[in-house]
Design a protein around this motif. Structure first.
Motif, mmCIF file in Angstrom:
data_model
loop_
_atom_site.group_PDB
_atom_site.id
_atom_site.type_symbol
_atom_site.label_atom_id
_atom_site.label_comp_id
_atom_site.label_asym_id
_atom_site.label_seq_id
_atom_site.Cartn_x
_atom_site.Cartn_y
_atom_site.Cartn_z
ATOM 1 N N GLU A 69 -8.047 15.355 -0.481
ATOM 2 C CA GLU A 69 -8.549 14.384 0.594
ATOM 3 C C GLU A 69 -7.545 12.873 0.466
ATOM 4 O O GLU A 69 -7.005 12.887 1.526
ATOM 5 C CB GLU A 69 -9.662 13.877 0.221
ATOM 6 N N ALA A 70 -7.165 12.694 -0.566
ATOM 7 C CA ALA A 70 -6.240 11.492 -0.673
ATOM 8 C C ALA A 70 -4.871 11.811 -0.066
ATOM 9 O O ALA A 70 -4.181 11.171 0.730
ATOM 10 C CB ALA A 70 -5.998 11.154 -2.109
ATOM 11 N N ALA A 71 -4.252 13.231 -0.342
ATOM 12 C CA ALA A 71 -2.879 13.418 0.194
ATOM 13 C C ALA A 71 -3.010 13.882 1.670
ATOM 14 O O ALA A 71 -2.076 13.171 2.314
ATOM 15 C CB ALA A 71 -2.604 14.760 -0.448
ATOM 16 N N PRO A 88 -4.197 3.665 -0.540
ATOM 17 C CA PRO A 88 -4.397 4.990 -1.248
ATOM 18 C C PRO A 88 -4.412 4.923 -2.594
ATOM 19 O O PRO A 88 -4.598 5.893 -3.205
ATOM 20 C CB PRO A 88 -3.017 5.643 -0.458
ATOM 21 N N VAL A 89 -3.826 3.799 -3.351
ATOM 22 C CA VAL A 89 -3.947 4.024 -4.782
ATOM 23 C C VAL A 89 -5.309 4.157 -5.236
ATOM 24 O O VAL A 89 -5.607 4.799 -6.350
ATOM 25 C CB VAL A 89 -3.196 2.801 -5.260
ATOM 26 N N PRO A 139 0.771 -1.142 0.050
ATOM 27 C CA PRO A 139 -0.209 -0.225 0.321
ATOM 28 C C PRO A 139 0.755 1.186 0.071
ATOM 29 O O PRO A 139 0.556 2.332 -0.561
ATOM 30 C CB PRO A 139 -0.844 -0.112 1.345
ATOM 31 N N ILE A 140 1.999 1.230 0.673
ATOM 32 C CA ILE A 140 2.656 2.375 0.666
ATOM 33 C C ILE A 140 4.219 1.791 0.107
ATOM 34 O O ILE A 140 4.810 1.048 0.588
ATOM 35 C CB ILE A 140 3.133 2.675 2.216
ATOM 36 N N PRO A 141 4.804 2.568 -0.594
ATOM 37 C CA PRO A 141 6.048 2.094 -1.476
ATOM 38 C C PRO A 141 7.206 2.186 -0.471
ATOM 39 O O PRO A 141 8.201 0.948 -0.838
ATOM 40 C CB PRO A 141 6.253 3.320 -2.571
#
Length: 361
Positions: A347-349, A322-323, A97-99
């Motif tokens: 919102e995503a950020a 988050p993608v 989900p997070i690189p």
């Protein structure tokens, strides 16, 4: 022209002294840290096959990564609490989900987590940066039936080993999984979590991987026979990401993951049939649909995928990767709903600042 011997001897002495000082300093510094953690329940009983996530704080001068994307303990804990539902499918060579999330080897059957932290290697292959003093890193621990836990270290450079004990508390809203097919699945997930083992280009390793695949298939069939299609789907999802060693035209080829292989496609297809509502499956299905837009009825199809992202977020909330939040904003931009798109990007950020460099959006 001759040399001044006194000056030459003095320079030699200084160089020797500096060399000795450097060597002596290195004697008290360790590039690697050997980490041993025992994971127990509240009664002191070891918890087997715990999923482990990690962060490592890298000095800004040792990386090209934007400082805004570096993870700390608070970030790792937030990521763990949000995405623990899909944690069993997240691996080093799959999707994360997070690189910048690090996926170490899982805990073993006796609840032991062993990790060699190699700071220089983490900064990039071929780098020889000394680790900071102290070196800041941490872990989170995830297991069905238990609440996640965290552990942070700040290790000075004169220390090369650390040990700790972590206690996981029972999750009152989730049962501990005791079925034999789940135990097999967890054992094989652990076996596969040591990615260095998978890389051996040998006949023995080829047989090992084939045996793991056969055992996973058997466990999935046991789950189906028990009426536990959700568990069977979980097993098949993991089978999508099996390593492969193949001999073709006299050349041995290795892949940590090959999602385009017939084996992977079969496993993925079966997983979707068995549990179409699985969150991990939905995340990837929406991505596939968003990337498969033809010119015919393009806007209508984009609207349909946008609606699906809304429904998924409404159902699963912060557990959605988050993608998908990022994709949702992009979909609305593609159908000229610019104002809505900008709001959704913001919102995503705010939701997950460590997903990417949002300033470049």
């Amino acid at each position: 022209m001759g040399f001044n011997k006194t000056l030459l001897y003095t320079l030699t002495a200084i160089v020797t002294l500096v060399s000795c000082m450097t060597s002596n300093a290195r004697l008290f510094m360790s590039d690697k840290i050997e980490v041993t953690i025992k994971v127990h329940d509240e009664s002191g009983k070891p918890i087997p096959y715990v999923t482990v996530w990690q962060f490592l704080k890298i000095s800004p001068s040792h990386t090209d990564m934007p400082l805004a994307l570096t993870l700390g303990m608070a970030d790792l804990w937030r990521i763990t609490e949000r995405y623990k539902q899909t944690s069993e499918f997240i691996s080093t060579f799959g999707e994360t989900p997070i690189p910048r999330l690090i996926i170490p080897e899982m805990g073993d059957s006796n609840g032991n987590v062993k990790n060699t932290l190699d700071y220089a290697w983490r900064t990039g292959i071929g780098n020889h940066y000394p680790r900071p003093n102290p070196t800041n890193f941490g872990y989170t621990f995830i297991k069905h039936g238990y609440l996640p836990e965290r552990l942070e270290f700040n290790v000075p450079t004169n220390k090369s080993k650390v040990e700790a004990i972590v206690t996981l508390k029972r999750d009152p809203n989730e049962a501990i999984e005791n079925a034999a097919y789940i135990q097999t699945y967890e054992r094989l997930r652990y076996e596969l979590s040591d990615t260095s083992k998978n890389e051996a280009m040998t006949v023995d390793n080829q047989r090992r991987i084939a045996k793991i695949e056969k055992e996973l298939e058997h466990a999935a069939q046991q789950a189906i026979a028990a009426g536990d299609n959700k568990a069977a789907a979980r097993i098949y999802i993991r089978m999508r990401y099996l390593p492969t060693i193949a001999l073709e035209n006299g050349i041995t080829e290795f892949n940590q993951v090959n999602r385009d292989s017939a084996r992977s496609k079969r496993a993925w297809g079966l997983a979707k049939q068995l549990d179409p509502d699985n969150l991990f499956i939905w995340i990837h299905t929406i991505q596939e649909r968003a990337g498969n837009q033809s010119d015919t009825l393009r806007d209508e199809r984009i609207k349909n995928v946008a609606v699906q992202t809304e429904l998924l977020i409404e159902k699963y909330g912060l557990a959605v990767w988050p993608v998908i939040y990022d994709l949702r904003a992009g979909l609305y931009a593609n159908i000229n709903q610019k104002e809505r798109s900008i709001l959704l990007y913001r919102e995503a950020a705010e939701l997950e600042p460590k997903y990417k460099d949002w300033s470049k959006q």
